[in-house]
Design an enzyme around this catalytic site. Structure first.
Site, PDB file in Angstrom:
ATOM      1  N   GLY A  61       0.816  -1.206   0.000  1.00 29.38           N
ATOM      2  CA  GLY A  61       0.000   0.000   0.000  1.00 29.38           C
ATOM      3  C   GLY A  61       0.848   1.253   0.000  1.00 29.38           C
ATOM      4  O   GLY A  61       0.608   2.190  -0.773  1.00 29.38           O
ATOM      5  N   ASP A  62       1.856   1.289   0.868  1.00 29.34           N
ATOM      6  CA  ASP A  62       2.755   2.437   0.933  1.00 29.34           C
ATOM      7  C   ASP A  62       3.491   2.637  -0.390  1.00 29.34           C
ATOM      8  O   ASP A  62       3.539   3.748  -0.934  1.00 29.34           O
ATOM      9  CB  ASP A  62       3.790   2.236   2.038  1.00 29.34           C
ATOM     10  CG  ASP A  62       3.192   2.351   3.428  1.00 29.34           C
ATOM     11  OD1 ASP A  62       2.264   3.142   3.603  1.00 29.34           O
ATOM     12  OD2 ASP A  62       3.664   1.648   4.329  1.00 29.34           O
ATOM     13  N   SER A  63       4.097   1.575  -0.897  1.00 32.50           N
ATOM     14  CA  SER A  63       4.912   1.687  -2.106  1.00 32.50           C
ATOM     15  C   SER A  63       4.068   2.041  -3.317  1.00 32.50           C
ATOM     16  O   SER A  63       4.471   2.860  -4.158  1.00 32.50           O
ATOM     17  CB  SER A  63       5.668   0.380  -2.353  1.00 32.50           C
ATOM     18  OG  SER A  63       6.534   0.095  -1.270  1.00 32.50           O
ATOM     19  N   SER A  99       3.265   5.672  -3.361  1.00 34.41           N
ATOM     20  CA  SER A  99       4.414   6.445  -3.806  1.00 34.41           C
ATOM     21  C   SER A  99       4.560   6.416  -5.318  1.00 34.41           C
ATOM     22  O   SER A  99       4.922   7.423  -5.935  1.00 34.41           O
ATOM     23  CB  SER A  99       5.691   5.911  -3.152  1.00 34.41           C
ATOM     24  OG  SER A  99       5.795   6.328  -1.811  1.00 34.41           O
TER      25      SER A  99
END
Length: 400
Positions: free
Chosen positions: A171-173, A176
């Protein structure tokens, strides 16, 4: 290749925030030549400097990759002087990248309207859990929550077990990546208008974007996708199968012509004409039965033998790779997929290369994640014209 100009050279990014969502966006831009100035709290730095199960020479193995190609400066954004210096840096930048909770920059007097008054071309990339608007915007949001809200957690795992995570901070990557795309789209628009804008991307929406036809399936068929483990329902054969060595081997032969080639490799060409397996729909209806039939065949051979037969018959197949296989694979070596970069604390460290490859202006890795405040003198001297005596005063005062 290494001497060629990188495509984002000449662009400056001021990166604020921490962890992965946001900073990975900065890594992507830095990999292609942007000057990324990462602002970190004095004495602490980004928590990613400490994350990870394993360490080498006392250093996190996560940090050299996530912060590669970046410049690190320390700055106390909770102080008035620190915020003033941050604004001066932002005035010189093309991008401001941040992943604070929504409203934090506004609280510090660094809202977009204020910043664009002195830098009208500024592009602000805002990465957050829920976005900059809506009833949830003020809630704290982490990648795991965005993954759950975006739908990927519910469908990940096996049907007889609770939902599970994928194994990386997807989710984070992913957020980004969308931040980088949005920033470059806004940059193209700025080339026509001269004006910057805000790129607003949330974790849950970045995850939702991957979810294929999940929403219309529910709208028109009333179906909620469930966890299916290693298979895609009604698409067969496409699964992992056992080998004689105990390792699993992935075969994807769900197209009619490819299934025919698999049958020849199995010395069972008649299966391709059998009405039970001859068509996509027929194989889907007998997915479990077909997988069992193939597993009874694959378990007689080693993975090397299976790979050779699949390659000879043109069937997509392969091992489930770990780093061990990646580092030994000749294709990885031929494409320079994994590179070795010098690191002051660790010696030479191996990591993934910059992707995608560009034929004329490729990206590259010039250095690994920097020491905390390593570029204070360079950045503050060159951009803000602060001399050594002033830097010492700012440091003793807790500003940097």
């Amino acid at each position: 290749m290494a001497d060629k100009k990188r495509p984002l050279e000449g662009l400056r990014v001021v990166e604020m925030g921490a962890f992965i969502a946001g900073p990975f966006c900065g890594q992507l831009l830095a990999d292609f030549g942007a000057e990324v100035i990462k602002i970190e709290p004095p004495g602490k730095g980004d928590p990613m400097r400490q994350w990870g199960r394993h360490r080498h020479n006392g250093k996190s193995l996560w940090w050299p990759v996530l912060a590669r190609n970046k410049k690190s400066v320390t700055l106390n954004l909770k102080s008035e002087k620190g915020r003033q210096m941050a604004k001066e840096l932002i005035d010189s930048a093309d991008f401001l990248l941040e992943n604070f909770r929504a409203g934090m920059l506004e609280k510090w007097g660094m809202d977009y309207e204020t910043l664009k008054a002195t830098n009208p071309g500024l592009i602000m990339i805002r990465v957050s859990g829920y976005g900059q608007t809506g009833p949830y915007k003020d809630k704290p949001g982490f990648g795991s929550i965005g993954e759950a809200m975006g739908g990927i957690r519910y469908i990940t795992g096996y049907p007889d077990r609770p939902p599970t995570r994928i194994g990386i901070s997807i989710g984070d990557s992913l957020t980004s990546v969308f931040g980088a795309i949005g920033g470059l789209v806004a940059l193209h628009e700025r080339s026509k208008t001269g004006k910057g804008q805000v790129v607003d991307i949330s974790i849950y929406e970045a995850v939702l974007s991957l979810m294929e036809s999940l929403i219309p399936e529910y709208q028109f068929a009333g179906e909620i996708r469930e966890r299916t483990g290693s298979i895609l329902p009604n698409v067969a054969p496409s699964n992992i199968y056992p080998s004689s060595t105990g390792s699993f081997f992935l075969i994807a032969a769900n197209a009619d012509n490819i299934f025919g080639r698999l049958c020849k490799a199995m010395e069972r060409p008649e299966l391709a004409e059998d009405p039970r397996y001859a068509t996509h729909n027929a194989r889907g209806e007998r997915q479990e039965e077909l997988d069992e039939l193939i597993a009874q065949w694959t378990v007689k051979f080693t993975t090397d033998e299976l790979q050779k037969m699949m390659d000879e018959h043109g069937v997509p197949a392969g091992l489930i790779y770990t780093p061990r296989e990646m580092l030994a694979d000749p294709h990885f070596k031929a494409r320079n997929t994994i590179i070795e970069v010098a690191d002051k604390a660790m010696g030479n460290i191996k990591m993934q290369n910059v992707f995608p490859y560009l034929s004329e202006t490729p990206g590259g890795v010039a250095w690994t994640g920097p020491e905390l405040g390593e570029h204070n003198r360079q950045v503050y001297g060159d951009i803000l014209n602060i001399d050594a005596a002033q830097l010492e005063e700012l440091q003793s005062g807790g500003v940097i």
